[in-house]
Scaffold this active site. Structure first.
Site, PDB file in Angstrom:
ATOM      1  NE  ARG A   1      11.211  -1.596   0.405  1.00  0.00           N
ATOM      2  CZ  ARG A   1      11.750  -2.741   0.828  1.00  0.00           C
ATOM      3  NH1 ARG A   1      12.708  -3.315   0.144  1.00  0.00           N
ATOM      4  NH2 ARG A   1      11.348  -3.310   1.937  1.00  0.00           N
TER       5      ARG A   1
ATOM      6  CG  ASP B   1      -0.743  -8.939   5.152  1.00  0.00           C
ATOM      7  OD1 ASP B   1      -0.211  -9.095   4.033  1.00  0.00           O
ATOM      8  OD2 ASP B   1      -0.252  -8.224   6.049  1.00  0.00           O
TER       9      ASP B   1
ATOM     10  CE1 TYR C   1       3.190  15.353  -3.078  1.00  0.00           C
ATOM     11  CE2 TYR C   1       4.425  17.276  -3.786  1.00  0.00           C
ATOM     12  CZ  TYR C   1       4.158  16.300  -2.833  1.00  0.00           C
ATOM     13  OH  TYR C   1       4.860  16.261  -1.664  1.00  0.00           O
TER      14      TYR C   1
ATOM     15  CB  THR D   1       4.327  -5.815   0.187  1.00  0.00           C
ATOM     16  OG1 THR D   1       4.596  -7.184   0.486  1.00  0.00           O
ATOM     17  CG2 THR D   1       4.078  -5.056   1.479  1.00  0.00           C
TER      18      THR D   1
ATOM     19  CE  LYS E   1       7.317  -8.753   2.526  1.00  0.00           C
ATOM     20  NZ  LYS E   1       6.323  -7.697   2.744  1.00  0.00           N
TER      21      LYS E   1
ATOM     22  CD  GLU F   1      -1.315  15.621  -3.207  1.00  0.00           C
ATOM     23  OE1 GLU F   1      -1.117  15.790  -4.435  1.00  0.00           O
ATOM     24  OE2 GLU F   1      -0.662  16.181  -2.318  1.00  0.00           O
TER      25      GLU F   1
HETATM   26  N1  DSN Z   1       9.850  -7.182   6.729  1.00  0.00           N
HETATM   27  C1  DSN Z   1       8.955  -8.088   6.065  1.00  0.00           C
HETATM   28  C2  DSN Z   1       9.368  -9.497   6.231  1.00  0.00           C
HETATM   29  O1  DSN Z   1      10.548  -9.731   6.224  1.00  0.00           O
HETATM   30  O2  DSN Z   1       8.531 -10.397   6.350  1.00  0.00           O
HETATM   31  C3  DSN Z   1       7.547  -7.906   6.404  1.00  0.00           C
HETATM   32  O3  DSN Z   1       7.239  -6.629   6.748  1.00  0.00           O
END
Ligand code: DSN
Length: 436
Positions: A243, A207, A61, A234, A237, A63
């Site tokens: 993740r 974003d 943890y 994110t 990807k 924080e």
């Molecule tokens: N689920 C993702 C996508 O496939 O674009 C975005 O949140």
């Protein structure tokens, strides 16, 4: 040296103590290896990421932030979080970074609450034109807290008419303008968005979740270079990490954003995720990743060209990035849900997708969305894109012929067998095979 959590012995224990989960894990490794992953938001993470996600950092943890935590024992977590933040700032040329968001929704919520007041107006892209749920789609909680106004792309070119965006901005006086998408295959005019935002006194927020890796690799433009106030991505990807989510911003917003992530929105950060982000950012700054980013786009263009040559209709007519959207009703007279199932049967995984101003509902939309980050991570190139594009079209044209689909699945499997999934079987053995 200790090495007790992520050894083959841990998998042996899993196999002995929970054979149901172990079996599902084995099956998922086979599924990911034998089929081709074309969902544009998915990828195969760097093998190092598996080691860190399965590490003792999971137990801690933390924080707070490095140097000011609420619990003891932070000498190693401080090292990894400082490394992750510094690497993020350097890679994305940003003055500030926060690597604690647990995922994409959390990072975007933290930005809204950190920089705006409830009720403020936000101008963002319409969901069916490629925007994202977290950009104020009516079904999202955020749409109840903030006043979202939506701009669209032009049909059929897919261009975003900045004169129309400006008119909306002048009419609604948003406090923030978002550019970013989850199903838009074109590059954005960041300078144009910034100019409009400056004119109406709005914050600029990009974003770049889908294209974070392509920006990191230098293959696409970086909104921070155009003076954007804040950017989110994110990490799992095109970046090939664990993740998670990350916020980058100008220094002046750092304090508000830190407070918004913790304690505003989250409790303890997932330090195994933060450790994996740190390593991901190191790898993403290296030369092979720059080539990977370029190859992702080259592969997408080849796949798009192959589909177009076979008569498929692509939303916007092509792609500038890693993804494309096919109107399957216009191209093959089947909706996106049927197309998704047919291609699954042929060993190709992608997702149904709404097209701009789709007359059909989200669960039976008019198209499919696909992309090349995962295939490229396996080492596939333009030759494989042509082969896969041809398999796709043949499958969609013979969607009621189960024998033909089975044969196409064998073709897909044969291609995939030549390109092992990184970290799972590139040494000829399964990641978990020691215990299998
Ligand atoms: N689920 C993702 C996508 O496939 O674009 C975005 O949140």
């Amino acid at each position: 040296m200790t090495n007790f959590t992520y050894s083959a012995a841990a998998l042996d224990r899993l196999k002995a103590n929970d054979s149901d989960v172990f079996k599902a894990l084995m099956q998922e490794e086979v599924r990911q290896s034998e089929g081709i992953e074309l969902i544009p938001s998915e990828n195969y993470c760097f093998p190092e990421v598996y080691a860190l996600l399965g590490s003792v950092f999971n137990n801690k943890y933390s924080e707070g932030y490095p140097g000011r935590r609420y619990y003891g024992g932070q000498e190693n977590t401080d090292i990894i979080e400082n490394l992750a933040r510094d690497r993020a700032k350097s890679l994305f040329r940003a003055e500030y970074a926060n690597v604690q968001p647990l995922g994409g929704s959390a990072m975007n919520q933290a930005i809204y609450f950190g920089l705006l007041q409830p009720g403020d107006t936000i101008l963002a892209m319409d969901l069916s034109h490629g925007g994202h749920l977290t950009h104020g789609a009516p079904v999202s909680h955020m749409s109840k807290v903030f006043n979202f106004v939506r701009y669209k792309s032009e049909v059929p070119t897919g261009n975003i008419d900045l004169a129309k965006v400006r008119a909306l901005a002048l009419e609604h006086k948003p406090k923030m303008i978002i550019c970013g998408f989850s199903s838009y295959p074109r590059e954005l005019d960041y300078a144009g968005f910034k100019k409009i935002a400056d004119e109406v006194g709005a914050l600029t927020f990009a974003d770049v979740s889908h294209i974070g890796g392509l920006i990191a690799g230098g293959a696409l433009a970086n909104p921070m270079d155009f003076g954007f106030d804040v950017m989110s991505t994110t990490t799992h990807k095109s970046l090939r990490g664990p993740r998670g989510g990350m916020i980058l911003a100008k220094k002046q917003y750092g304090q508000a954003l830190d407070k918004s992530v913790f304690p505003g929105l989250q409790g303890g950060p997932h330090m195994h995720q933060v450790a994996a982000v740190a390593t991901t950012l190191k790898l993403a700054a290296e030369e092979p990743f720059k080539k990977y980013a370029r190859d992702v786009i080259a592969n997408a263009k080849t796949l798009a060209q192959t589909l177009l040559q076979q008569g498929a209709e692509l939303v916007t007519g092509g792609t500038d990035n890693h993804m494309m959207v096919v109107n399957t009703i216009n191209s093959f007279n089947i909706n996106g849900t049927v197309a998704e199932h047919v291609l699954d049967a042929a060993g190709i995984t992608l997702n149904k997708q709404m097209v701009p101003d789709d007359p059909n509902p989200p669960l039976k939309p008019s198209g499919i969305r696909l992309g090349t980050p995962a295939a490229t991570a396996r080492g596939m190139g333009e030759n494989e894109m042509k082969l896969l594009g041809n398999i796709m079209v043949r499958a969609l044209r013979s969607h009621e012929d189960t024998v033909a689909l089975e044969k196409l699945r064998d073709e897909t499997r044969a291609i995939c067998s030549r390109f092992p999934v990184p970290g799972v079987s590139n040494d000829g053995k399964s990641h978990s095979s020691a215990a299998a």
